[in-house]
Write an enzyme that holds these catalytic residues in place. Structure first.
Site, PDB file in Angstrom:
ATOM      1  N   ASN A   7     -19.656 -46.621   6.609  1.00 26.26           N
ATOM      2  CA  ASN A   7     -19.772 -45.172   6.574  1.00 26.26           C
ATOM      3  C   ASN A   7     -21.251 -44.862   6.355  1.00 26.26           C
ATOM      4  O   ASN A   7     -21.785 -45.057   5.265  1.00 26.26           O
ATOM      5  CB  ASN A   7     -18.922 -44.583   5.451  1.00 26.26           C
ATOM      6  CG  ASN A   7     -19.035 -43.069   5.364  1.00 26.26           C
ATOM      7  OD1 ASN A   7     -20.103 -42.496   5.568  1.00 26.26           O
ATOM      8  ND2 ASN A   7     -17.934 -42.394   5.041  1.00 26.26           N
ATOM      9  N   GLU A  34     -18.496 -41.171   9.706  1.00 20.75           N
ATOM     10  CA  GLU A  34     -19.215 -40.007   9.188  1.00 20.75           C
ATOM     11  C   GLU A  34     -20.603 -39.894   9.829  1.00 20.75           C
ATOM     12  O   GLU A  34     -21.610 -39.733   9.145  1.00 20.75           O
ATOM     13  CB  GLU A  34     -19.295 -40.045   7.659  1.00 20.75           C
ATOM     14  CG  GLU A  34     -19.254 -38.650   7.069  1.00 20.75           C
ATOM     15  CD  GLU A  34     -19.154 -38.621   5.536  1.00 20.75           C
ATOM     16  OE1 GLU A  34     -19.314 -37.528   4.993  1.00 20.75           O
ATOM     17  OE2 GLU A  34     -18.900 -39.673   4.908  1.00 20.75           O
ATOM     18  N   ASP A 150     -13.618 -46.463   6.707  1.00 24.35           N
ATOM     19  CA  ASP A 150     -13.563 -45.845   5.382  1.00 24.35           C
ATOM     20  C   ASP A 150     -12.158 -45.278   5.218  1.00 24.35           C
ATOM     21  O   ASP A 150     -11.835 -44.235   5.783  1.00 24.35           O
ATOM     22  CB  ASP A 150     -14.634 -44.751   5.293  1.00 24.35           C
ATOM     23  CG  ASP A 150     -14.586 -43.997   3.971  1.00 24.35           C
ATOM     24  OD1 ASP A 150     -13.727 -44.321   3.119  1.00 24.35           O
ATOM     25  OD2 ASP A 150     -15.402 -43.068   3.799  1.00 24.35           O
ATOM     26  N   ASN A 152     -10.853 -44.292   2.339  1.00 22.19           N
ATOM     27  CA  ASN A 152     -10.748 -43.379   1.196  1.00 22.19           C
ATOM     28  C   ASN A 152      -9.509 -43.700   0.351  1.00 22.19           C
ATOM     29  O   ASN A 152      -8.786 -42.813  -0.105  1.00 22.19           O
ATOM     30  CB  ASN A 152     -10.732 -41.924   1.667  1.00 22.19           C
ATOM     31  CG  ASN A 152     -12.135 -41.346   1.773  1.00 22.19           C
ATOM     32  OD1 ASN A 152     -12.950 -41.499   0.861  1.00 22.19           O
ATOM     33  ND2 ASN A 152     -12.421 -40.678   2.888  1.00 22.19           N
ATOM     34  N   ASP A 221     -13.718 -49.120   1.542  1.00 19.54           N
ATOM     35  CA  ASP A 221     -13.938 -49.467   2.953  1.00 19.54           C
ATOM     36  C   ASP A 221     -13.250 -50.798   3.214  1.00 19.54           C
ATOM     37  O   ASP A 221     -13.506 -51.784   2.511  1.00 19.54           O
ATOM     38  CB  ASP A 221     -15.428 -49.564   3.248  1.00 19.54           C
ATOM     39  CG  ASP A 221     -16.164 -48.270   2.927  1.00 19.54           C
ATOM     40  OD1 ASP A 221     -16.281 -47.420   3.819  1.00 19.54           O
ATOM     41  OD2 ASP A 221     -16.584 -48.109   1.756  1.00 19.54           O
ATOM     42  N   ASP A 250     -24.155 -43.643   0.681  1.00 14.52           N
ATOM     43  CA  ASP A 250     -23.449 -43.971  -0.558  1.00 14.52           C
ATOM     44  C   ASP A 250     -22.440 -45.099  -0.350  1.00 14.52           C
ATOM     45  O   ASP A 250     -21.856 -45.595  -1.316  1.00 14.52           O
ATOM     46  CB  ASP A 250     -22.779 -42.738  -1.182  1.00 14.52           C
ATOM     47  CG  ASP A 250     -22.115 -41.828  -0.167  1.00 14.52           C
ATOM     48  OD1 ASP A 250     -22.022 -42.213   1.015  1.00 14.52           O
ATOM     49  OD2 ASP A 250     -21.694 -40.722  -0.543  1.00 14.52           O
ATOM     50  N   HIS A 251     -22.230 -45.515   0.887  1.00 13.92           N
ATOM     51  CA  HIS A 251     -21.415 -46.687   1.226  1.00 13.92           C
ATOM     52  C   HIS A 251     -22.331 -47.841   1.657  1.00 13.92           C
ATOM     53  O   HIS A 251     -23.493 -47.624   2.018  1.00 13.92           O
ATOM     54  CB  HIS A 251     -20.469 -46.392   2.396  1.00 13.92           C
ATOM     55  CG  HIS A 251     -19.451 -45.337   2.123  1.00 13.92           C
ATOM     56  ND1 HIS A 251     -18.107 -45.620   1.982  1.00 13.92           N
ATOM     57  CD2 HIS A 251     -19.566 -43.990   2.001  1.00 13.92           C
ATOM     58  CE1 HIS A 251     -17.436 -44.501   1.782  1.00 13.92           C
ATOM     59  NE2 HIS A 251     -18.293 -43.495   1.789  1.00 13.92           N
TER      60      HIS A 251
END
Length: 260
Positions: A7, A34, A150, A152, A221, A250-251
């Site tokens: 991501n 994303e 991802d 989530n 992930d 942030d991933h």
């Protein structure tokens, strides 16, 4: 074959980071989530210069997935079936040929679902139902298949730094985790857990409150493998280094190697 998922949290903001990582890690296939841009705005040329074929399913300012492959695409198909009214760009499927046959890749960006409970959480659970239906269909093909992205979803307490702080979050609610288990129970293998049993291995750290520096992360992930792909699995690793780079996502990337 090396297959990675990441991501990227905005392709425009992270293009230099991504190019640096691709040159070093050199995955055969990279699944990006994303990307936050429409198809026409995706910087395909810069990846083509590195030898990648590019497929994009984008959306202005939000969501969006892309596939980079050193192998030509035999076919590509955007969108997850089951809801013709769903306009969010979260799913892109492709097939590539390898010496042993084919490998199918499903690149997904599963909805976050917060705040839970509410319409966004209902959408998340409904999307997971649709994903399970597609996975069940793909498993009947009996071919190596990787569902990467991802999700989530925090599968287990060992996959989050402080489980008690996340009990009401859409990523960790019992219904979310049950949906993920039912996906695995179709016959899919969590590639990372097939290779590692250590607790507190993460793929995401929030930008806030020094989460990266304090290692307050989440494993959200995932690469899920069909039985045929699981038989080919050599290794699965999380590459945490890019989280410490300038202007990081942030991933971080997570990748597998398959013996194809």
């Amino acid at each position: 074959m090396k297959i990675a998922t990441w991501n990227i949290n905005g392709i425009k903001a992270r293009i230099d980071t991504l190019l640096t990582w691709l040159k070093d890690a050199s995955p055969d296939i990279a699944c990006l989530q994303e990307i936050k841009c429409v198809d026409e705005s995706f910087p395909s040329e810069q990846f083509e210069e590195l030898g990648y074929n590019v497929a994009v399913h984008g959306q202005k300012g939000f969501n969006g997935v892309a596939l980079l492959s050193k192998l030509p695409f035999d076919e590509t198909a955007p969108r997850l079936g089951g809801d013709d009214a769903d306009e969010q760009a979260r799913y892109l499927e492709a097939v590539v040929s390898v010496p042993s046959g084919v490998v199918r890749i499903a690149n997904l960006y599963l909805p976050n679902g917060n705040p839970a409970d509410g319409p966004k959480y209902d959408y998340k659970l409904a999307w997971m139902d649709r994903l399970k239906a597609r996975a069940a269909e793909l498993l009947t093909y009996e071919e190596p298949m990787v569902m990467a992205g991802d999700y989530n979803v925090i599968p287990m307490p060992d996959d989050v730094y402080n489980p008690a702080a996340w009990v009401d979050d859409a990523l960790f609610k019992p219904e979310t985790r049950a949906q993920f288990r039912s996906l695995l129970n179709l016959g899919l293998t969590d590639a990372f857990r097939a290779c590692h049993d250590e607790a507190h291995q993460y793929t995401f750290w929030d930008y806030q409150a020094g989460a990266w520096q304090k290692n307050r992360g989440l494993r959200i992930d995932h690469l899920l493998l069909s039985p045929q792909a699981a038989d080919l699995l050599r290794t699965c690793e999380i590459d945490t280094a890019p989280r410490g780079w300038e202007k990081p996502s942030d991933h971080v990337p997570i990748w597998i190697e398959l013996s194809v």
